[in-house]
Design an enzyme around this catalytic site. Structure first.
Site, PDB file in Angstrom:
ATOM      1  N   GLN A 115       0.822  -1.214   0.000  1.00  0.00           N
ATOM      2  CA  GLN A 115       0.000   0.000   0.000  1.00  0.00           C
ATOM      3  C   GLN A 115       0.856   1.264   0.000  1.00  0.00           C
ATOM      4  OE1 GLN A 115      -2.514  -0.405   3.457  1.00  0.00           O
ATOM      5  NE2 GLN A 115      -3.560  -2.214   2.664  1.00  0.00           N
ATOM      6  N   HIS A 181      -0.955   0.375   5.609  1.00  0.00           N
ATOM      7  CA  HIS A 181      -1.443   1.395   6.543  1.00  0.00           C
ATOM      8  C   HIS A 181      -0.470   2.567   6.700  1.00  0.00           C
ATOM      9  CE1 HIS A 181      -4.575  -1.421   8.645  1.00  0.00           C
ATOM     10  NE2 HIS A 181      -4.564  -1.547   7.340  1.00  0.00           N
ATOM     11  N   GLU A 277     -14.757   4.471   9.601  1.00  0.00           N
ATOM     12  CA  GLU A 277     -15.283   5.565  10.429  1.00  0.00           C
ATOM     13  C   GLU A 277     -15.147   6.926   9.767  1.00  0.00           C
ATOM     14  OE1 GLU A 277     -12.930   5.548  13.994  1.00  0.00           O
ATOM     15  OE2 GLU A 277     -13.922   3.768  14.806  1.00  0.00           O
ATOM     16  N   TYR A 287      -9.035   8.521  19.576  1.00  0.00           N
ATOM     17  CA  TYR A 287     -10.099   7.974  18.735  1.00  0.00           C
ATOM     18  C   TYR A 287     -10.255   6.467  18.874  1.00  0.00           C
ATOM     19  CZ  TYR A 287     -11.002  12.641  17.568  1.00  0.00           C
ATOM     20  OH  TYR A 287     -11.377  13.956  17.715  1.00  0.00           O
ATOM     21  N   TYR A 298     -10.514  -8.884  10.209  1.00  0.00           N
ATOM     22  CA  TYR A 298     -10.627  -9.429   8.858  1.00  0.00           C
ATOM     23  C   TYR A 298     -10.526 -10.942   8.866  1.00  0.00           C
ATOM     24  CZ  TYR A 298     -11.206  -5.290   6.152  1.00  0.00           C
ATOM     25  OH  TYR A 298     -11.757  -4.171   5.599  1.00  0.00           O
TER      26      TYR A 298
HETATM   27 CA   LIG Z   1     -12.234   5.012  16.278  1.00  0.00          CA
END
Ligand SMILES: [Ca+2]
Length: 408
Positions: A115, A181, A277, A287, A298
């Site tokens: 990624q 990520h 989100e 968060y 997953y």
């Molecule tokens: Ca969160």
């Protein structure tokens, strides 16, 4: 579980919405697929599966440019030309009529595995005089390790465009041996500081650092244009804490934009299966990842402690189960589509569509999926100076598309 949810709901001071399985009218939601975690309940009404709200705006989809190899980020220069990154490490300038420049020379080498690659873009607020552009990328650090980094340079035009005076102004640390990520969106705040969204690097040693303040994994950073730390960042002066941190407990933030009225940073991040989100990323707040999360792993099974709420951890403004895989977002403020004004548009990769959220303050009150018939992964979305929406498709035959009001 029921007891835990009851306690948490009381703690939050918000009424749980009850079981969203039985009796739910899925015909009124934008996605007819089953949820991965039907046993979970949202923390407040409207946090999940907002009603389908179709503006029924007729539009044309115009191909501005094609032949882009896995484009990731798009940004407009003040003169109307468009910068596009391709993950392999190429930066292109696209003319308003769609011609691609040669790759801009002078960018540092990227780690384009997985990624990674060349990712997000931002244009300096003073570009007209300083010509500075900023880009994020997966930075190779040797031995298979890497991290997200931000560089800037002055764009020099011409037949062979280049960037001059390149400086790497930000390194996410610690580096890890992961190909996933990286986050990668760059957003200038109104005060001229730069937000850098990042990810947790996916592997367990990274995930477990999203709650730790001594590293930059799973964080949003806020830096000055030269990479220095703003004196009013939330953790400045605390021992053992990275002062670049703006907010933490994020999984992988690949979408971010300033709210046009409040100037706050909104972001959308990839969750695990059933946990994407939307958040308003506020100064110094947590968060939740990976302590609290919606959805399941997953690989199947519960995430961490199998809880979705905890005191001191922020609830998402909205979440999706099943996932859309959000990448790129913009608030629409233009004149071409009055019915879309103040909507939040988010690119959907797995969701192969453009998501439009209708907002009431910081609440999501409606959802619509556009471009579904095309079946393309949408990597980024921005509003152009002409008031059209510009999108990148995620493909090795990627396109820059433009949505304009229907002409016939
Ligand atoms: Ca969160």
């Amino acid at each position: 579980m029921a007891k835990a949810f009851a306690v948490l709901a009381m703690t939050l001071g918000a009424a749980a919405c009850g079981d969203r399985g039985a009796g739910e009218n899925t015909a009124t939601y934008a996605d007819s697929r089953d949820a991965n975690a039907p046993h979970q309940s949202p923390a407040f009404a409207g946090q999940y599966r907002a009603p389908l709200r179709e503006a029924s705006v007729p539009f044309d989809v115009v191909t501005v440019a094609r032949g882009l190899d896995t484009p990731w980020g798009v940004a407009f220069l003040p003169d109307g030309r468009i910068l596009v990154t391709e993950v392999a490490g190429r930066l292109r300038i696209v003319s308003p009529t769609g011609e691609l420049s040669a790759p801009v020379a002078g960018l540092p080498v990227v780690d384009a595995r997985g990624q990674g690659g060349l990712l997000g873009l931002a244009i300096d607020p003073g570009f007209a005089t300083n010509h500075l552009i900023y880009w994020s990328y997966a930075e190779p650090r040797g031995g298979g390790q890497n991290n997200t980094a931000v560089a800037r340079g002055a764009l020099v035009d011409g037949v062979a465009p280049k960037v001059d005076g390149v400086e790497v102004i930000f390194h996410q640390g610690p580096s890890l041996g992961s190909q996933a990520h990286f986050g990668g969106r760059l957003v200038f705040a109104r005060d001229g500081t730069l937000f850098v969204t990042m990810g947790d690097r996916s592997i367990t040693p990274g995930r477990m650092q999203a709650q730790r303040l001594d590293g930059l994994l799973g964080k949003i950073a806020r830096i000055n244009r030269d990479g220095s730390v703003p004196a009013d960042n939330p953790f400045v002066g605390q021992t053992g804490v990275r002062p670049e941190i703006w907010s933490y407990g994020h999984r992988n933030v690949q979408a971010a934009a300033l709210h046009p009225a409040t100037g706050e940073l909104w972001e959308s991040e990839h969750g695990t299966r059933g946990g994407d989100e939307v958040n308003v990323a506020r100064k110094g707040l947590d968060y939740g990842w990976p302590t609290i999360a919606y959805g399941i792993e997953y690989s199947g099974g519960a995430i961490t402690g199998n809880i979705t709420a905890r005191d001191g951890m922020e609830q998402p403004r909205y979440y999706w189960d099943p996932n859309i895989a959000p990448s790129g977002m913009t608030f629409y403020t233009g004149q071409l589509f009055p019915a879309w004004r103040n909507s939040l548009f988010i690119g959907a990769l797995a969701g192969t569509s453009l998501v439009r959220l209708t907002l009431d303050g910081d609440r999501v009150v409606g959802e619509e999926r556009l471009l579904r018939d095309r079946g393309e992964r949408i990597r980024d979305v921005v509003q152009g100076p002409d008031g059209a929406l510009y999108l990148l498709t995620d493909s090795n035959e990627g396109q820059l598309l433009k949505l304009t009001p229907k002409t016939s």
